[in-house]
Design a protein around this motif. Sequence first.
Motif, PDB file in Angstrom:
ATOM      1  N   PHE A 198     -26.536  17.692 -36.710  1.00 48.38           N
ATOM      2  CA  PHE A 198     -25.740  17.055 -35.656  1.00 48.38           C
ATOM      3  C   PHE A 198     -26.609  16.177 -34.761  1.00 48.38           C
ATOM      4  O   PHE A 198     -26.194  15.096 -34.362  1.00 48.38           O
ATOM      5  N   LEU A 199     -27.806  16.664 -34.453  1.00 52.48           N
ATOM      6  CA  LEU A 199     -28.690  15.862 -33.614  1.00 52.48           C
ATOM      7  C   LEU A 199     -29.059  14.556 -34.305  1.00 52.48           C
ATOM      8  O   LEU A 199     -29.131  13.506 -33.673  1.00 52.48           O
ATOM      9  N   LEU A 200     -29.267  14.648 -35.611  1.00 54.11           N
ATOM     10  CA  LEU A 200     -29.591  13.441 -36.378  1.00 54.11           C
ATOM     11  C   LEU A 200     -28.438  12.448 -36.313  1.00 54.11           C
ATOM     12  O   LEU A 200     -28.639  11.248 -36.092  1.00 54.11           O
ATOM     13  N   MET A 201     -27.204  12.976 -36.478  1.00 55.48           N
ATOM     14  CA  MET A 201     -26.032  12.116 -36.413  1.00 55.48           C
ATOM     15  C   MET A 201     -25.914  11.490 -35.027  1.00 55.48           C
ATOM     16  O   MET A 201     -25.596  10.308 -34.888  1.00 55.48           O
ATOM     17  N   ALA A 202     -26.188  12.306 -34.005  1.00 50.14           N
ATOM     18  CA  ALA A 202     -26.103  11.801 -32.632  1.00 50.14           C
ATOM     19  C   ALA A 202     -27.116  10.686 -32.426  1.00 50.14           C
ATOM     20  O   ALA A 202     -26.796   9.636 -31.868  1.00 50.14           O
ATOM     21  N   LEU A 203     -28.324  10.911 -32.919  1.00 48.03           N
ATOM     22  CA  LEU A 203     -29.375   9.904 -32.774  1.00 48.03           C
ATOM     23  C   LEU A 203     -28.985   8.620 -33.489  1.00 48.03           C
ATOM     24  O   LEU A 203     -29.083   7.519 -32.929  1.00 48.03           O
ATOM     25  N   LEU A 204     -28.517   8.770 -34.732  1.00 44.36           N
ATOM     26  CA  LEU A 204     -28.143   7.591 -35.518  1.00 44.36           C
ATOM     27  C   LEU A 204     -27.024   6.821 -34.835  1.00 44.36           C
ATOM     28  O   LEU A 204     -27.088   5.593 -34.721  1.00 44.36           O
ATOM     29  N   SER A 205     -25.998   7.545 -34.355  1.00 49.04           N
ATOM     30  CA  SER A 205     -24.876   6.815 -33.772  1.00 49.04           C
ATOM     31  C   SER A 205     -25.276   6.165 -32.448  1.00 49.04           C
ATOM     32  O   SER A 205     -24.795   5.093 -32.113  1.00 49.04           O
ATOM     33  N   TRP A 206     -26.175   6.824 -31.715  1.00 51.24           N
ATOM     34  CA  TRP A 206     -26.645   6.209 -30.474  1.00 51.24           C
ATOM     35  C   TRP A 206     -27.434   4.929 -30.765  1.00 51.24           C
ATOM     36  O   TRP A 206     -27.203   3.894 -30.141  1.00 51.24           O
ATOM     37  N   LEU A 207     -28.324   5.016 -31.741  1.00 54.89           N
ATOM     38  CA  LEU A 207     -29.097   3.828 -32.122  1.00 54.89           C
ATOM     39  C   LEU A 207     -28.170   2.725 -32.615  1.00 54.89           C
ATOM     40  O   LEU A 207     -28.326   1.558 -32.257  1.00 54.89           O
ATOM     41  N   ALA A 208     -27.176   3.108 -33.419  1.00 50.58           N
ATOM     42  CA  ALA A 208     -26.233   2.136 -33.955  1.00 50.58           C
ATOM     43  C   ALA A 208     -25.475   1.465 -32.821  1.00 50.58           C
ATOM     44  O   ALA A 208     -25.287   0.245 -32.813  1.00 50.58           O
ATOM     45  N   TYR A 209     -25.071   2.283 -31.869  1.00 53.35           N
ATOM     46  CA  TYR A 209     -24.345   1.760 -30.719  1.00 53.35           C
ATOM     47  C   TYR A 209     -25.185   0.727 -29.980  1.00 53.35           C
ATOM     48  O   TYR A 209     -24.736  -0.356 -29.645  1.00 53.35           O
ATOM     49  N   LYS A 210     -26.462   1.093 -29.767  1.00 54.61           N
ATOM     50  CA  LYS A 210     -27.381   0.188 -29.067  1.00 54.61           C
ATOM     51  C   LYS A 210     -27.612  -1.094 -29.854  1.00 54.61           C
ATOM     52  O   LYS A 210     -27.659  -2.188 -29.294  1.00 54.61           O
ATOM     53  N   ARG A 211     -27.769  -0.935 -31.182  1.00 53.41           N
ATOM     54  CA  ARG A 211     -28.070  -2.094 -32.024  1.00 53.41           C
ATOM     55  C   ARG A 211     -26.915  -3.087 -32.062  1.00 53.41           C
ATOM     56  O   ARG A 211     -27.113  -4.290 -31.991  1.00 53.41           O
ATOM     57  N   LEU A 212     -25.708  -2.554 -32.210  1.00 59.28           N
ATOM     58  CA  LEU A 212     -24.550  -3.432 -32.391  1.00 59.28           C
ATOM     59  C   LEU A 212     -24.015  -3.946 -31.060  1.00 59.28           C
ATOM     60  O   LEU A 212     -23.161  -4.810 -31.022  1.00 59.28           O
ATOM     61  N   ASN A 213     -24.528  -3.386 -29.966  1.00 60.65           N
ATOM     62  CA  ASN A 213     -24.127  -3.821 -28.646  1.00 60.65           C
ATOM     63  C   ASN A 213     -25.014  -4.994 -28.248  1.00 60.65           C
ATOM     64  O   ASN A 213     -26.103  -4.796 -27.725  1.00 60.65           O
ATOM     65  N   GLY A 214     -24.564  -6.217 -28.503  1.00 60.16           N
ATOM     66  CA  GLY A 214     -25.409  -7.377 -28.266  1.00 60.16           C
ATOM     67  C   GLY A 214     -25.594  -7.672 -26.788  1.00 60.16           C
ATOM     68  O   GLY A 214     -24.783  -7.294 -25.950  1.00 60.16           O
TER      69      GLY A 214
END
Lengths: 419, 196
Positions: A198-214
């Motif tokens: 779950f922590l891995l998923m949380a990390l990935l989705s947070w990074l994804a959120y940051k990346r796609l948030n221009g």
Amino acid sequence: MKRINSLLLVFLCLGASVCMRAEQYTIESVPSPKERGQEFYVSNPDSVLASETVAQLNQLLEQLDRTTEVELAVVAINEYANTYYSTYDFALDLFNHWGIGKADKNTGVLVLLAREARDIQIITGSGIEGILTDAECDRAIDAGFESLKENDFDRGMLQICQHLSDKLLSDDNRTELMFGWKPAEPDYGMSWAFIFGFLLMALLSWLAYKRLNGKPGQTVEDIQEQSKDLQTGTGCLAFLFPLPIFLFYLYYRYARKHVQPVPLNCPKCGQLMSLMTPELRKAGQLTRQQEAEERLKAYNFTVWHCPTCNVDETIKRKGIFFSRYEDCPECHAHAMQVTDRKTLLEPSYKADGKQQCTYTCHSCGHTMEKTIILDRLVRASSSSYSSGSGRSGGGYHSSHRSGSFGGGRSSGGGSGRHF
Amino acid sequence: MKKNVLYLLFVISALGAICSWVVGRCNGIVTLEENVETAWSQVETQYQRRIDLIPNLVATVKGYASHEKETFETVASARAKATQITIDPSKATPEQLASYQAAQGELSQALGRLLAVAESYPELKANENFLQLQSQLEGTENRITYARDLFNRTAQIYNTSIRRFPNNIVASIFGFERKNYFQSEQGVDHAPQADF
């Protein structure tokens, strides 16, 4: 009188020698049989028992340990230190000092023989007392008592151990010993795996959120470029938790494809500006140098335009070929490149070489020449050779001295500039 | 829009991590609680073993000392009392545990008296069957001691675990309660002495 004195001396010497020979053991000084190896159970430092007996006992006790998990230790010593109140005290202390028996079951037995005190003592671990009751231990001692009384310690100890072993090996007792219950340890392994997942998923989705948030001013390409690494990274991580990460990967790829540009706000009127793609751009929105840089892909330019105020905002970002060029001293465009090389002096193993490079600016057409030093050849691996010959990169003298070159250099300031 | 889905996923994953942690802790405490119950059943097994031994022992003693009626009656009534009381340690109040202990302690004392009676009959003392039973009784008393000790140890591990941070939070949410220990009581842990 003199005779008595000398007799006394003789006795004293005799007494001293006896004391030297026979150690008075404390629980720390009795050698543990386990020091010699896991298959030893008998401690016999004073050779009270014959070596054949010791071997026989070790064999018997190893067999017992294997079939019942009972550790039966045998100790035969001459005497223990007189600081112990009784053989029982000494034996009990020794038992707990050594920790005889398996820790979670407390199935240990100690049979101790003290020759001077003429004592035999059996100590049982708390987990085995149900089978080896005090009465039963007494019977075991009965079995070897006659032999011990006749100073036949070998036979006596064998009889006692045999009796104990027979008792422990009877079917009922063996079952009790081998299949005794012990408390279970809580297992947190599974929950840690879930937490990690779950922590891995949380990390990935947070990074994804940051990346796609221009950030304001970023175009679709900008956002896709900055979010590329996570897509690759996620693909690589898929072996950890294949299904969820693969689904995440698919979604991320989909989301990356459909990102929206983030328009800038006009500094004057505050309204959203519109993106000027290269096709829509009007003349004069980029300078000549900027156009050259974009053409060469040394820089990318994003131009935002406000139609009402007629204001331009230009964002400059390094292009893929940025490092291929240098700044032009004339027009300051990052568009100058080596267009010709002339080797003036071939580098040898003894001396450095010289090369003349011609630089041309792709923006203003300005040219200049520079002489660079080629490092002398080094007899080493092929890689350093090719690098040293200067065919591929050229490069300046000072910046080219890297750690991989071992040989010292003689000429200091060899580099000159000619225009 | 798509970014919001990712944000939601982040929140869900974080919550999922917290939940798995709580579930893991909870399961850990359950394992320890199960240990306490198994340890309790070990205690009961050993007490039962002692109760099963008594008829044989009484019969053997009766063969040599038939007129010691009072002693036999004491043993019989103590045995009946001890057989009646069964408790569930997970719900037992300290008082229930104490009364259970008292009943078993009474039985121990009655057995001690029975063996003391045997002392005055040399023929009985020499009887092989009696010696065997006496040794078995001693072994059972030892087993009881060990089982009670094990029960206390597992209960202690459990109690420590639910009082320690961070388990205490989980334990208070899910209502795990402290277990009572076996108290060492006068007479209860007095095993009959086998004198040879």
